[in-house]
Design a protein around this motif. Structure first.
Motif, mmCIF file in Angstrom:
data_model
loop_
_atom_site.group_PDB
_atom_site.id
_atom_site.type_symbol
_atom_site.label_atom_id
_atom_site.label_comp_id
_atom_site.label_asym_id
_atom_site.label_seq_id
_atom_site.Cartn_x
_atom_site.Cartn_y
_atom_site.Cartn_z
ATOM 1 N N MET A 193 4.794 3.700 -7.524
ATOM 2 C CA MET A 193 5.290 3.558 -6.342
ATOM 3 C C MET A 193 5.725 2.260 -5.778
ATOM 4 S SD MET A 193 3.438 5.429 -2.939
ATOM 5 C CE MET A 193 2.227 3.912 -2.729
ATOM 6 N N ARG A 194 6.914 1.950 -5.274
ATOM 7 C CA ARG A 194 7.606 0.801 -4.773
ATOM 8 C C ARG A 194 7.246 0.748 -3.598
ATOM 9 N NH1 ARG A 194 11.023 -2.537 -6.061
ATOM 10 N NH2 ARG A 194 11.688 -1.263 -7.818
ATOM 11 N N MET A 195 6.512 -0.046 -2.865
ATOM 12 C CA MET A 195 5.925 -0.466 -1.673
ATOM 13 C C MET A 195 7.067 -0.789 -0.835
ATOM 14 S SD MET A 195 2.347 -2.267 -2.817
ATOM 15 C CE MET A 195 3.224 -3.756 -3.324
ATOM 16 N N LYS A 196 7.157 -0.057 0.152
ATOM 17 C CA LYS A 196 8.420 -0.333 1.244
ATOM 18 C C LYS A 196 7.808 -0.217 2.513
ATOM 19 C CE LYS A 196 12.230 1.282 -1.595
ATOM 20 N NZ LYS A 196 13.339 2.325 -1.884
ATOM 21 N N THR A 197 8.511 -1.155 3.551
ATOM 22 C CA THR A 197 8.247 -1.116 4.860
ATOM 23 C C THR A 197 8.382 0.191 5.298
ATOM 24 O OG1 THR A 197 8.759 -3.302 4.920
ATOM 25 C CG2 THR A 197 8.763 -2.244 6.926
ATOM 26 N N ALA A 201 3.194 3.085 -16.869
ATOM 27 C CA ALA A 201 4.082 2.437 -16.064
ATOM 28 C C ALA A 201 5.100 1.920 -16.955
ATOM 29 C CB ALA A 201 3.428 1.238 -15.139
ATOM 30 N N PRO A 202 6.440 2.149 -16.608
ATOM 31 C CA PRO A 202 7.484 1.725 -17.676
ATOM 32 C C PRO A 202 7.571 0.290 -17.682
ATOM 33 C CG PRO A 202 8.366 2.752 -15.870
ATOM 34 C CD PRO A 202 7.109 3.179 -15.761
ATOM 35 N N GLY A 210 -7.882 -4.002 -12.970
ATOM 36 C CA GLY A 210 -6.838 -5.221 -12.546
ATOM 37 C C GLY A 210 -5.408 -4.758 -11.999
ATOM 38 N N GLY A 211 -4.508 -5.441 -11.716
ATOM 39 C CA GLY A 211 -3.405 -5.357 -11.206
ATOM 40 C C GLY A 211 -2.159 -6.584 -11.360
ATOM 41 N N GLU A 212 -0.991 -5.762 -11.357
ATOM 42 C CA GLU A 212 0.143 -6.950 -11.457
ATOM 43 C C GLU A 212 1.023 -6.474 -10.703
ATOM 44 O OE1 GLU A 212 2.930 -7.888 -15.254
ATOM 45 O OE2 GLU A 212 0.957 -7.322 -15.607
ATOM 46 N N PHE A 213 1.850 -7.514 -10.136
ATOM 47 C CA PHE A 213 2.957 -7.297 -9.293
ATOM 48 C C PHE A 213 4.296 -7.412 -10.328
ATOM 49 C CE2 PHE A 213 0.089 -8.281 -5.798
ATOM 50 C CZ PHE A 213 0.494 -7.290 -4.611
ATOM 51 N N GLU A 231 8.949 -6.745 0.479
ATOM 52 C CA GLU A 231 8.658 -5.509 -0.094
ATOM 53 C C GLU A 231 9.157 -4.961 -1.477
ATOM 54 O OE1 GLU A 231 12.092 -4.873 2.568
ATOM 55 O OE2 GLU A 231 10.325 -5.839 2.470
ATOM 56 N N ASP A 232 9.992 -6.161 -1.961
ATOM 57 C CA ASP A 232 10.621 -5.877 -3.313
ATOM 58 C C ASP A 232 9.758 -6.299 -4.368
ATOM 59 O OD1 ASP A 232 13.171 -5.277 -2.010
ATOM 60 O OD2 ASP A 232 13.476 -7.390 -1.726
ATOM 61 N N ALA A 233 8.721 -5.631 -4.448
ATOM 62 C CA ALA A 233 7.677 -5.650 -5.778
ATOM 63 C C ALA A 233 7.017 -4.428 -6.032
ATOM 64 C CB ALA A 233 6.752 -6.850 -5.551
ATOM 65 N N ASP A 234 6.794 -4.268 -7.286
ATOM 66 C CA ASP A 234 5.893 -2.906 -7.658
ATOM 67 C C ASP A 234 4.533 -3.503 -7.943
ATOM 68 O OD1 ASP A 234 7.859 -0.762 -7.257
ATOM 69 O OD2 ASP A 234 8.730 -1.243 -9.121
ATOM 70 N N PHE A 235 3.459 -2.786 -7.468
ATOM 71 C CA PHE A 235 2.227 -2.858 -7.811
ATOM 72 C C PHE A 235 1.676 -1.996 -9.050
ATOM 73 C CE2 PHE A 235 -2.293 -3.372 -7.454
ATOM 74 C CZ PHE A 235 -2.682 -4.506 -7.857
ATOM 75 N N ILE A 236 1.242 -2.244 -10.410
ATOM 76 C CA ILE A 236 0.962 -1.512 -11.184
ATOM 77 C C ILE A 236 -0.779 -1.891 -11.416
ATOM 78 C CG2 ILE A 236 3.158 -0.914 -12.287
ATOM 79 C CD1 ILE A 236 2.243 -3.129 -14.436
#
Length: 231
Positions: free
Chosen positions: A1-5, A98-99, A120-123, A161-166
């Motif tokens: 899910m892309r994090m958008k304002t 996540a692709p 854990g997570g990664e941007f 906001e131009d980053a996805d978090f997986i």
């Protein structure tokens, strides 16, 4: 899910008459987004993975005795993660990988339902992101890997906001089993075998979107909710 304002916040920012005030609100919003992403992780699970990474690095240099404390710490933290609420039961076939981060070529799928811990997570940066923002994301990801989510949140303030978090999921029982084997090998001074056991843990991780975790653990830790198949 892309994090958008959100549109409401975006409208507020563009309508703000004082630039300094708008910058302040924007900074707080970015900090909120990063904080929301990190709250989906298991704190104990995240620390356990940092311990595992530390132990692997030590074992790779042949220092078996020096690696044992980190292995013991990882075992304790995985036990604590199991007692906490940020986990869910599912077969691996129910997960939605996540692709942006495919499984390791050495990954062996878990064929039976098991407990998964978000460890854990990664941007993930968009391709069009400015170089300095890509560098900030790389720094934040490094901070996450070493168990510094607060510092990573601060680093991400400049990205926008131009980053996805997986999110990285670890199958709990399989991870604990491999960790136990690594500990036995380290205590027996068999560093290569201990490293191989820890590699099983790293290769067993499955990366999913932040949105999948929000569905699998909707109350963010206050209880255990089984994941549902999306098929």
């Amino acid at each position: 899910m892309r994090m958008k304002t959100s549109l409401a916040v975006l409208a507020f920012l563009t309508a703000a008459p004082v630039v300094a005030h708008a910058d302040s609100v924007h900074t707080k919003w970015e900090k909120f987004k990063a904080g929301h992403a990190f709250r989906q992780l298991s704190a104990d699970g995240e620390r356990a993975m940092a311990d595992i990474a530390k132990a692997r690095e030590t074992l790779a240099s042949g220092k078996t005795d020096a690696a044992i404390p980190a292995l013991y710490d990882a075992k304790k933290r995985l036990t604590a993660a199991d007692k906490a609420g940020k986990k869910f039961d599912a077969a691996e076939s129910q997960l939605q990988p996540a692709p942006q981060h495919p499984a390791s070529p050495s990954h062996t799928p878990v064929t039976t339902p098991t407990t998964w811990i978000p460890v854990g997570g990664e941007f993930i940066a968009s391709e069009t992101l400015a170089p300095e923002k890509k560098a900030a994301i790389a720094t934040a990801n490094g901070q996450l890997k070493t168990g510094q989510p607060d510092q990573a949140a601060q680093t991400m303030e400049v990205v926008g906001e131009d980053a996805d978090f997986i999110v990285a999921l670890a199958p709990l029982a399989q991870t604990q089993g491999a960790l136990n084997r690594a500990t036995v090998f380290a205590e027996g001074k068999h560093a290569p075998e201990a490293v191989a056991a820890l590699d099983e843990i790293l290769n067993g991780l499955v990366f999913v979107s932040e949105g999948f975790i929000a569905t699998a653990i909707p109350d963010h830790g206050h209880g255990k909710t089984p994941a549902k198949s999306k098929n």
